[in-house]
Structure formats: structure tokens, C-alpha cells
Design a protein around this motif. Structure first.
Motif, mmCIF file in Angstrom:
data_model
loop_
_atom_site.group_PDB
_atom_site.id
_atom_site.type_symbol
_atom_site.label_atom_id
_atom_site.label_comp_id
_atom_site.label_asym_id
_atom_site.label_seq_id
_atom_site.Cartn_x
_atom_site.Cartn_y
_atom_site.Cartn_z
ATOM 1 N N LEU A 104 1.024 -0.991 0.236
ATOM 2 C CA LEU A 104 0.185 -0.404 0.551
ATOM 3 C C LEU A 104 0.672 0.963 0.037
ATOM 4 C CD1 LEU A 104 -2.625 -1.350 2.971
ATOM 5 C CD2 LEU A 104 -3.366 -0.803 0.464
ATOM 6 N N SER A 105 2.202 1.098 0.758
ATOM 7 C CA SER A 105 2.779 2.551 0.550
ATOM 8 C C SER A 105 3.946 2.882 -0.451
ATOM 9 C CB SER A 105 3.438 2.391 2.202
ATOM 10 O OG SER A 105 4.875 1.163 1.948
ATOM 11 N N HIS A 106 3.626 1.986 -1.666
ATOM 12 C CA HIS A 106 4.517 1.564 -2.739
ATOM 13 C C HIS A 106 4.351 1.127 -4.103
ATOM 14 C CE1 HIS A 106 8.069 1.384 0.242
ATOM 15 N NE2 HIS A 106 8.868 1.464 -0.896
ATOM 16 N N LYS A 107 2.444 1.395 -3.930
ATOM 17 C CA LYS A 107 1.832 1.835 -5.167
ATOM 18 C C LYS A 107 2.225 2.489 -6.641
ATOM 19 C CE LYS A 107 -3.102 0.282 -3.541
ATOM 20 N NZ LYS A 107 -4.138 0.851 -3.962
ATOM 21 N N ASN A 108 2.710 4.035 -5.574
ATOM 22 C CA ASN A 108 3.303 4.943 -6.164
ATOM 23 C C ASN A 108 3.737 6.226 -5.806
ATOM 24 O OD1 ASN A 108 4.255 6.936 -8.134
ATOM 25 N ND2 ASN A 108 2.778 6.249 -10.118
ATOM 26 N N ILE A 109 5.357 5.614 -5.148
ATOM 27 C CA ILE A 109 5.420 6.841 -3.966
ATOM 28 C C ILE A 109 5.845 8.399 -4.809
ATOM 29 C CG2 ILE A 109 7.600 6.449 -4.558
ATOM 30 C CD1 ILE A 109 8.311 6.029 -0.988
ATOM 31 N N PHE A 110 5.524 8.909 -5.623
ATOM 32 C CA PHE A 110 5.464 10.093 -6.172
ATOM 33 C C PHE A 110 3.839 10.568 -7.009
ATOM 34 C CE2 PHE A 110 9.641 7.940 -7.576
ATOM 35 C CZ PHE A 110 10.070 9.384 -7.203
ATOM 36 N N ARG A 111 3.367 9.598 -6.078
ATOM 37 C CA ARG A 111 2.236 9.882 -7.385
ATOM 38 C C ARG A 111 1.420 10.156 -5.316
ATOM 39 N NH1 ARG A 111 1.871 14.067 -9.998
ATOM 40 N NH2 ARG A 111 -0.821 13.421 -10.042
ATOM 41 N N TYR A 112 0.478 10.858 -4.739
ATOM 42 C CA TYR A 112 -0.713 10.486 -3.732
ATOM 43 C C TYR A 112 -1.358 10.353 -4.133
ATOM 44 C CZ TYR A 112 -4.495 13.733 -5.594
ATOM 45 O OH TYR A 112 -5.355 14.285 -5.956
ATOM 46 N N GLU A 113 -2.651 9.369 -2.852
ATOM 47 C CA GLU A 113 -3.496 8.227 -2.598
ATOM 48 C C GLU A 113 -4.888 8.841 -2.285
ATOM 49 O OE1 GLU A 113 -4.262 5.706 -4.696
ATOM 50 O OE2 GLU A 113 -2.228 5.458 -5.315
ATOM 51 N N SER A 114 -5.666 9.929 -3.030
ATOM 52 C CA SER A 114 -6.761 10.675 -2.201
ATOM 53 C C SER A 114 -7.935 8.912 -1.775
ATOM 54 C CB SER A 114 -7.493 10.914 -2.901
ATOM 55 O OG SER A 114 -8.091 10.815 -4.491
ATOM 56 N N VAL A 115 -8.104 8.271 -2.145
ATOM 57 C CA VAL A 115 -8.935 7.477 -1.736
ATOM 58 C C VAL A 115 -9.177 6.596 -0.766
ATOM 59 C CG1 VAL A 115 -9.065 4.672 -2.888
ATOM 60 C CG2 VAL A 115 -8.574 5.938 -4.519
ATOM 61 N N GLU A 116 -10.278 6.897 0.336
ATOM 62 C CA GLU A 116 -10.262 6.457 1.567
ATOM 63 C C GLU A 116 -9.996 4.800 1.369
ATOM 64 O OE1 GLU A 116 -13.404 7.618 3.316
ATOM 65 O OE2 GLU A 116 -14.181 9.554 2.352
ATOM 66 N N LEU A 117 -9.339 4.356 2.517
ATOM 67 C CA LEU A 117 -9.497 3.022 2.767
ATOM 68 C C LEU A 117 -10.617 2.506 2.923
ATOM 69 C CD1 LEU A 117 -6.037 3.366 5.504
ATOM 70 C CD2 LEU A 117 -6.444 2.602 2.694
ATOM 71 N N VAL A 118 -10.330 1.052 2.452
ATOM 72 C CA VAL A 118 -11.612 0.089 2.553
ATOM 73 C C VAL A 118 -11.238 0.131 4.412
ATOM 74 C CG1 VAL A 118 -11.109 -0.602 0.630
ATOM 75 C CG2 VAL A 118 -9.903 -1.202 2.491
ATOM 76 N N PRO A 119 -12.134 -0.800 5.544
ATOM 77 C CA PRO A 119 -12.510 -1.686 6.121
ATOM 78 C C PRO A 119 -11.517 -2.031 6.887
ATOM 79 C CG PRO A 119 -14.663 -0.782 5.671
ATOM 80 C CD PRO A 119 -13.289 -1.245 4.408
ATOM 81 N N ASP A 120 -10.563 -2.697 6.117
ATOM 82 C CA ASP A 120 -9.775 -3.611 6.975
ATOM 83 C C ASP A 120 -8.569 -3.433 6.465
ATOM 84 O OD1 ASP A 120 -11.632 -6.193 7.033
ATOM 85 O OD2 ASP A 120 -10.776 -6.948 5.377
ATOM 86 N N ASN A 121 -8.202 -2.105 5.767
ATOM 87 C CA ASN A 121 -7.096 -1.550 6.001
ATOM 88 C C ASN A 121 -7.129 -0.355 6.626
ATOM 89 O OD1 ASN A 121 -5.518 -2.647 3.909
ATOM 90 N ND2 ASN A 121 -6.189 -2.153 2.505
ATOM 91 N N LYS A 122 -8.025 -0.200 6.658
ATOM 92 C CA LYS A 122 -8.114 1.832 7.673
ATOM 93 C C LYS A 122 -7.642 0.294 9.587
ATOM 94 C CE LYS A 122 -11.539 4.504 7.094
ATOM 95 N NZ LYS A 122 -12.614 4.612 7.357
ATOM 96 N N GLU A 123 -8.713 -0.724 9.508
ATOM 97 C CA GLU A 123 -8.539 -1.420 10.552
ATOM 98 C C GLU A 123 -6.858 -1.185 11.356
ATOM 99 O OE1 GLU A 123 -11.007 -4.238 11.400
ATOM 100 O OE2 GLU A 123 -13.280 -3.312 11.626
ATOM 101 N N ARG A 124 -6.023 -2.702 9.881
ATOM 102 C CA ARG A 124 -5.066 -2.444 9.972
ATOM 103 C C ARG A 124 -4.130 -1.643 10.207
ATOM 104 N NH1 ARG A 124 -5.145 -5.181 6.235
ATOM 105 N NH2 ARG A 124 -4.896 -7.345 6.687
ATOM 106 N N LEU A 125 -4.513 -0.349 9.769
ATOM 107 C CA LEU A 125 -3.696 0.314 10.381
ATOM 108 C C LEU A 125 -3.900 1.647 11.625
ATOM 109 C CD1 LEU A 125 -2.745 3.647 7.636
ATOM 110 C CD2 LEU A 125 -3.461 4.010 10.258
ATOM 111 N N ILE A 126 -4.634 1.253 12.153
ATOM 112 C CA ILE A 126 -4.863 1.847 13.246
ATOM 113 C C ILE A 126 -4.437 1.500 14.802
ATOM 114 C CG2 ILE A 126 -7.212 1.879 15.019
ATOM 115 C CD1 ILE A 126 -8.527 3.136 12.667
ATOM 116 N N TYR A 127 -3.719 -0.409 14.011
ATOM 117 C CA TYR A 127 -4.254 -0.921 14.644
ATOM 118 C C TYR A 127 -1.902 -1.171 15.051
ATOM 119 C CZ TYR A 127 -1.921 -5.958 16.572
ATOM 120 O OH TYR A 127 -1.510 -6.764 17.010
ATOM 121 N N ILE A 128 -1.207 -1.046 13.850
ATOM 122 C CA ILE A 128 -0.284 -1.053 13.979
ATOM 123 C C ILE A 128 -0.254 0.991 14.522
ATOM 124 C CG2 ILE A 128 1.665 -0.192 12.475
ATOM 125 C CD1 ILE A 128 0.297 -2.775 9.607
#
Length: 363
Positions: free
Chosen positions: A326-350
Motif C-alpha cells: 500500500l505504501s509503494h503503489k506509486n510513491i511519487f503520486r498521492y492516493e486520495s482514495v479512502e481506505l477500505v475497512p480492513d486496511n483502515k483497521e490494520r493501519l489503526i492497529y499498527i
């Protein structure tokens, strides 16, 4: 300040990042740099600038007499006027689109087109059907932009100006770009977009001209530094990169190399993530910020890979692989897409595991 400007001029690097607290003298440094480079260039401009003076060229005419019925953003007359005729709404839209503006706008040119743009008016954005009449705003009431909207519009206006060959082309003002703090009044999301726009500017021009960027925003400095020094493309930039801290001691201002200084920008990045969690505004790019924090921690602990920090907080290999993806899709372009629930929970957990393990103190 001229001494510091001369130091930057003589520096044999093409990418220069300068961090400084507000009030240290960043804007004065940009003016001093303009002066010393003009002296070295037969008293002619050698480069182009974005600073507080650039923003001051744009002034609201609030039309208070008619309760704002004809409110507009006027462009003061300056040496730039001769180049404004080359700016089109289509070219400007290419830079604006990443900010996803919630307004429409229209240029109003002088009668003599060579004088450029006299003023700009803004309107509430509408979903416009294709093939609609050109004069779509004739019955609309102009609006005033927020401070943040105004700033990213002006920043994109100057990015468009920087693209104009007649302005910055060979044998013109082609020696350098000096960018001073384009992010005041920006929220974290727009700061990330602005870093991406700076990366695009660097990638396009660093081989042929010097690019000096000064900022008071530690998050912008941190993200830009990491992209230039640790991303997949960093090999192209490292030899041309130099970072400094502008410091004031009483009446004395010094430019210090930050090679041996510890900038606690990981705390700023953690704060950005914390705010996004609290506001429930987590986007894909927050994984990029999280990865940068993990890399900083791993480096501090003597390990190279960011996964080492994850291991220390009990994160399994599968989650590490997801962070990497998720952090290397394209490091030179921002991603404005909101996270899906699973990935949102994963980021909060970390994030929570990091805070519990290392007890970082945030606001």
C-alpha cells in the motif's frame, strides 16, 4: 542574509531543502537569493520564485458597495504580466485537478491580450453536462475562496507559469527555482499533494537548474526528504541533494547543515496519522507516512528494513507485506482514495501498537 544566499548560490548541488521556523527569515532569504543571483547575471533575473510576494500579487476586490455581487481576485500589475497571456484555464486545470477543487473559475483578460489576466472570478462548482454553452457562469454569483483554496489555486497558477517556455526556457530565467513555503493554511491532505507537485517539479527540472525549497512545515520537509533520499528513484537525486536548517540566534541567522542534527519529524508524521484517525479521514497515502515512521525507527535501532520495527511491535509478516504494497503503489503520486475497512483497521492497529511500544508523546 546575503552571505547565506551567496553560500547557496555557490553550493554545487541542484536540490536544496531548508527547514526553518516561521520568523527566521525564509522570505528574506528568497529576496537575498534573487539579489545575489541578479548581481551574478548582469543585474538580470536568473531564476523564478514563489514566496509571500508572489501571493501578494493576488488581491480580492470584495465589491462591498454591491454586497459582493461582483467579487473578484485581481492580479496586480508586475513584470509577470507579459507572461500571463500564455496561461490558459486548460493548462492550470492540469495542476489543480489533484487538489480536487470544489469551485469553478474564469479568467478575465485585459482588452490587450498581451497584458495578460486582469482578474479571476470563482463560482460554486456544478456538474455541467457536455456541450453546454461556453458562458456557463453568466447568471451565477461569484464567490470568495477560503484561505486554503486561495493558496492552492495561486500555487497551481505559479506551477502553470513555471511550465511556460517563454518565462523559464533556455536563456530566460532558467538558472533556478526558489520555492518558499507554499503550504501555509493547508490541511494535511493538501500538504501531501503539494509535496507530490514539488516532486514533479524536481523530477522535471533538477538536471538543468537549481531548485531551492524552504519551509517551516516539518511534515512537508520530512516527506519530501524521504522521497528524495529513500524512495525507489532516490538514486537519481541523492548526489544532488543537500539539506539545511536556518537558525536564528538573536540578530544572527545561520545556515546549518542538518547532517548531524536529529529532526524529530517522525513525531510530526505520527501526529498527522493520529489526527486522520481521530477525524476518520484515513486515506491510502497515510500508509506511506506510516512506512516512513517505521523506516526511521528501524534505522534508529540499527536495522535497514522497515519490517524490523513491525516485528518489534508484534506485527506479522502478512501485515508487513500489506504495508509494503500500500505504501509503494506509486510513491511519487498521492492516493486520495479512502481506505477500505480492513486496511483502515490494520493501519489503526499498527499505529496503536507503535504508540504503546515506544510511548511517543503527541499533542
Amino acid at each position: 542574509m546575503n552571505t547565506i544566499a551567496q553560500q547557496l548560490l555557490e553550493l554545487d548541488k541542484h536540490i536544496v531543502l531548508v527547514y526553518a521556523f516561521n520568523g527566521t527569515g525564509k522570505t528574506r532569504l528568497s529576496v537575498a537569493y534573487k539579489d545575489v543571483t541578479k548581481q551574478a547575471n548582469g543585474n538580470k533575473h536568473a531564476g523564478v520564485y514563489y514566496n509571500a510576494y508572489s501571493e501578494d500579487l493576488f488581491v480580492w476586490e470584495n465589491d462591498e458597495e454591491h454586497h459582493g455581487a461582483n467579487i473578484k481576485l485581481e492580479i496586480k500589475s508586475s513584470s509577470l504580466n507579459q507572461y500571463l497571456q500564455y496561461i490558459t484555464e486548460e493548462k492550470l486545470d492540469e495542476h489543480l485537478k489533484d487538489y480536487k477543487p470544489r469551485f469553478d473559475y474564469r479568467f478575465h483578460n485585459y482588452v490587450d491580450a498581451s497584458d495578460g489576466i486582469e482578474y479571476i472570478q470563482f463560482y460554486v462548482k456544478k456538474d455541467q453536462p457536455e456541450n453546454q454553452e461556453e458562458d456557463v457562469h453568466k447568471d451565477d454569483t461569484p464567490i470568495k475562496l477560503s484561505r486554503g483554496e486561495q493558496q492552492f489555486f495561486i500555487w497551481c497558477f505559479f506551477l502553470t507559469l513555471f511550465d511556460i517556455e517563454e518565462f523559464t526556457g533556455q536563456d530566460k530565467q532558467s538558472h533556478h527555482f526558489f520555492i518558499d513555503d507554499p503550504v501555509s493554511s493547508f490541511d494535511d491532505h493538501n500538504i501531501f499533494i503539494t509535496v507530490a507537485s514539488l516532486m514533479n517539479l524536481i523530477e522535471k527540472h533538477y538536471a538543468n537548474r537549481k531548485i531551492v525549497i524552504t519551509t517551516h512545515h516539518i511534515g512537508l520537509f520530512a516527506i519530501l526528504y524521504n522521497w528524495l533520499s529513500k524512495s525507489e528513484k532516490s538514486g537519481s537525486y541523492k548526489k544532488q541533494l543537500k539539506t539545511y536548517i536556518l537558525k536564528r540566534y538573536g540578530d544572527t541567522v545561520t545556515l546549518q547543515s542538518d547532517d548531524k542534527e536529529v529532526l524529530l519529524y517522525h513525531l510530526e508524521l505520527l501526529q498527522i496519522i493520529k489526527n486522520a484517525i481521530n477525524e476518520d479521514k484515513l486515506y491510502a497515502y497515510h500508509f506511506t507516512l506510516l512506512r516512513q515512521v517505521l523506516e526511521n525507527i528501524s534505522s534508529f535501532l540499527g536495522a535497514g528494513a522497515f519490517s524490523y520495527a513491525l516485528e518489534q511491535i508484534g506485527i506479522d509478516k502478512n501485515d508487513a507485506n500489506i504495508v509494503n504494497a500500500l505504501s509503494h503503489k506509486n510513491i511519487f503520486r498521492y492516493e486520495s482514495v479512502e481506505l477500505v475497512p480492513d486496511n483502515k483497521e490494520r493501519l489503526i492497529y499498527i499505529f496503536e501498537a507503535l504508540m504503546k511500544k515506544y510511548k511517543f508523546i503527541l499533542h
